[in-house]
Design a protein around this motif. Structure first.
Motif, mmCIF file in Angstrom:
data_model
loop_
_atom_site.group_PDB
_atom_site.id
_atom_site.type_symbol
_atom_site.label_atom_id
_atom_site.label_comp_id
_atom_site.label_asym_id
_atom_site.label_seq_id
_atom_site.Cartn_x
_atom_site.Cartn_y
_atom_site.Cartn_z
ATOM 1 N N SER A 14 0.843 -1.187 0.000
ATOM 2 C CA SER A 14 0.000 0.000 0.000
ATOM 3 C C SER A 14 0.879 1.238 0.000
ATOM 4 O O SER A 14 2.078 1.179 0.319
ATOM 5 C CB SER A 14 -0.901 0.009 1.236
ATOM 6 O OG SER A 14 -0.113 0.203 2.402
ATOM 7 N N LEU A 15 0.282 2.361 -0.334
ATOM 8 C CA LEU A 15 1.027 3.616 -0.350
ATOM 9 C C LEU A 15 1.580 3.930 1.034
ATOM 10 O O LEU A 15 2.735 4.355 1.180
ATOM 11 C CB LEU A 15 0.107 4.747 -0.834
ATOM 12 C CG LEU A 15 0.776 6.091 -1.125
ATOM 13 C CD1 LEU A 15 1.770 5.964 -2.249
ATOM 14 C CD2 LEU A 15 -0.278 7.141 -1.456
ATOM 15 N N SER A 16 0.798 3.700 2.052
ATOM 16 C CA SER A 16 1.242 3.986 3.423
ATOM 17 C C SER A 16 2.389 3.061 3.839
ATOM 18 O O SER A 16 3.294 3.461 4.572
ATOM 19 C CB SER A 16 0.076 3.848 4.408
ATOM 20 O OG SER A 16 -0.452 2.535 4.397
ATOM 21 N N GLU A 17 2.377 1.816 3.355
ATOM 22 C CA GLU A 17 3.463 0.876 3.658
ATOM 23 C C GLU A 17 4.763 1.335 3.005
ATOM 24 O O GLU A 17 5.843 1.238 3.601
ATOM 25 C CB GLU A 17 3.078 -0.532 3.187
ATOM 26 C CG GLU A 17 2.026 -1.204 4.048
ATOM 27 C CD GLU A 17 1.564 -2.530 3.484
ATOM 28 O OE1 GLU A 17 1.197 -3.416 4.285
ATOM 29 O OE2 GLU A 17 1.575 -2.693 2.245
ATOM 30 N N GLN A 19 5.472 4.476 2.247
ATOM 31 C CA GLN A 19 5.891 5.700 2.924
ATOM 32 C C GLN A 19 6.538 5.419 4.275
ATOM 33 O O GLN A 19 7.442 6.148 4.701
ATOM 34 C CB GLN A 19 4.682 6.629 3.096
ATOM 35 C CG GLN A 19 4.195 7.225 1.775
ATOM 36 C CD GLN A 19 2.916 8.038 1.936
ATOM 37 O OE1 GLN A 19 2.088 7.721 2.784
ATOM 38 N NE2 GLN A 19 2.749 9.052 1.111
ATOM 39 N N SER A 20 6.128 4.379 4.935
ATOM 40 C CA SER A 20 6.692 4.052 6.246
ATOM 41 C C SER A 20 8.143 3.594 6.154
ATOM 42 O O SER A 20 8.864 3.607 7.148
ATOM 43 C CB SER A 20 5.851 2.964 6.921
ATOM 44 O OG SER A 20 5.987 1.721 6.224
ATOM 45 N N LYS A 24 11.052 10.937 5.354
ATOM 46 C CA LYS A 24 9.793 11.677 5.361
ATOM 47 C C LYS A 24 9.572 12.507 4.100
ATOM 48 O O LYS A 24 8.476 12.534 3.539
ATOM 49 C CB LYS A 24 9.757 12.573 6.590
ATOM 50 C CG LYS A 24 8.401 13.218 6.834
ATOM 51 C CD LYS A 24 8.402 13.972 8.155
ATOM 52 C CE LYS A 24 7.048 14.592 8.425
ATOM 53 N NZ LYS A 24 7.028 15.324 9.720
ATOM 54 N N GLY A 27 7.951 11.021 0.885
ATOM 55 C CA GLY A 27 6.544 10.657 0.855
ATOM 56 C C GLY A 27 5.773 11.464 -0.183
ATOM 57 O O GLY A 27 4.849 10.957 -0.835
ATOM 58 N N GLU A 31 3.209 10.434 -3.349
ATOM 59 C CA GLU A 31 1.890 11.039 -3.509
ATOM 60 C C GLU A 31 1.687 11.508 -4.946
ATOM 61 O O GLU A 31 0.592 11.419 -5.507
ATOM 62 C CB GLU A 31 1.707 12.204 -2.545
ATOM 63 C CG GLU A 31 1.532 11.810 -1.091
ATOM 64 C CD GLU A 31 0.174 11.206 -0.807
ATOM 65 O OE1 GLU A 31 -0.746 11.400 -1.638
ATOM 66 O OE2 GLU A 31 0.025 10.554 0.232
#
Length: 289
Positions: A14-17, A19-20, A24, A27, A31
């Protein structure tokens, strides 16, 4: 959920995975990939991956593509380019570094001066140059051999570096010729203040370089003939200010060596110029390397 697929491993993230795992600021790059969703287009981004098996940051080149009619995912490939970047940096360092002394070289000096002169457009940012030639180096080199000469240059380079401020820099042009670049102090941008700054640095260099060098159990002595010039007072281009400092150094040689000469440009009839020598002689020789 918005997903990015990797090929050939084809692991859904996922996008959040993603980004983690990144620093920073990267990110935002991810997007921006959302605009590819549903379109048959490619986009490449470079990302710094912080979460890795060995704990060492890696730079990843991610090529993502949208799928026509599918706005929920992207597909793409990733490539670790960390080693390639490290190699490029190493090659750049070699290109701008003198391999004997570790100082920056003539190519680096040219780039530094070009940037300094260009940055002064609209706002004058004066700087000074010191052109340095080691008196007596040839005798040491001829008498004790090239290995001894190389050691003397290495020691001399370290001494010169220790005489400078953090914002100053010393370059080796080749042989026993060096150049010191010293930007004007923020509160000392007038010509007189910059000339005094050059004098202070030059005297430190002379005092350091006239101390004995212990090489191969032999005591060796050299001194320094130094010429100084100020931008933009003596010249308004990088090449010209270098020439001014070089000419001043040769005058120091002609006047007996182990001296510091400042170049002063004086307007005369038909725009001719003369050298005004401000000379200080110091012949003290003390110990330590």
């Amino acid at each position: 959920m918005f997903h990015i697929y990797k090929i050939p491993q084809v692991k859904q993230l996922s996008l959040s995975e993603w980004q983690s795992k990144l620093k920073k600021s990267d990110g935002e790059k991810l997007e921006s990939l959302k605009q590819l969703a549903g379109q048959d287009q490619l986009q490449m981004v470079k990302l710094t991956l912080l979460v890795t098996p060995d704990g060492q940051p890696r730079v990843i080149e991610l090529v993502a593509s949208g799928l026509a009619g599918d706005k929920g995912r992207l597909i793409g490939t990733q490539r670790d380019i960390s080693d390639s970047i490290a190699m490029q940096r190493s090659m750049k360092q070699v290109a701008y570094q003198d391999q004997l002394t570790g100082l920056f070289n003539a190519r680096a000096l040219e780039q530094t001066l070009d940037k300094a002169v260009l940055s002064s457009e609209g706002e004058i940012r004066p700087f000074g140059l010191l052109f340095i030639d080691l008196d007596g180096f040839k005798q040491v080199n001829d008498t004790l051999g090239h290995d001894a000469g190389d050691l003397l240059l290495k020691y001399a380079a370290k001494r010169m570096r220790c005489c400078l401020r953090l914002e100053d820099e010393v370059f080796r042009l080749g042989g026993d010729e060096f150049v010191v670049w010293t930007p004007a102090h923020p509160k000392g941008t007038e010509k007189h203040a910059l000339m005094q700054q050059l004098t202070t640095v030059a005297e430190k260099l002379k005092a350091s370089l006239t101390k004995v060098f212990k090489i191969h159990d032999r005591e060796c002595y050299v001194s320094a003939s130094i010429g100084g010039a100020c931008f933009p007072y003596d010249a308004t281009s990088a090449k010209a200010v270098m020439k001014c400092a070089d000419q001043a150094m040769y005058l120091a040689k002609e006047n007996g060596k182990n001296q510091f000469v400042q170049y002063v440009m004086l307007e005369k009839e038909q725009d001719t110029f003369v050298l005004n020598a401000s000379i200080r002689t110091e012949s003290e020789k003390s110990s330590d390397i």
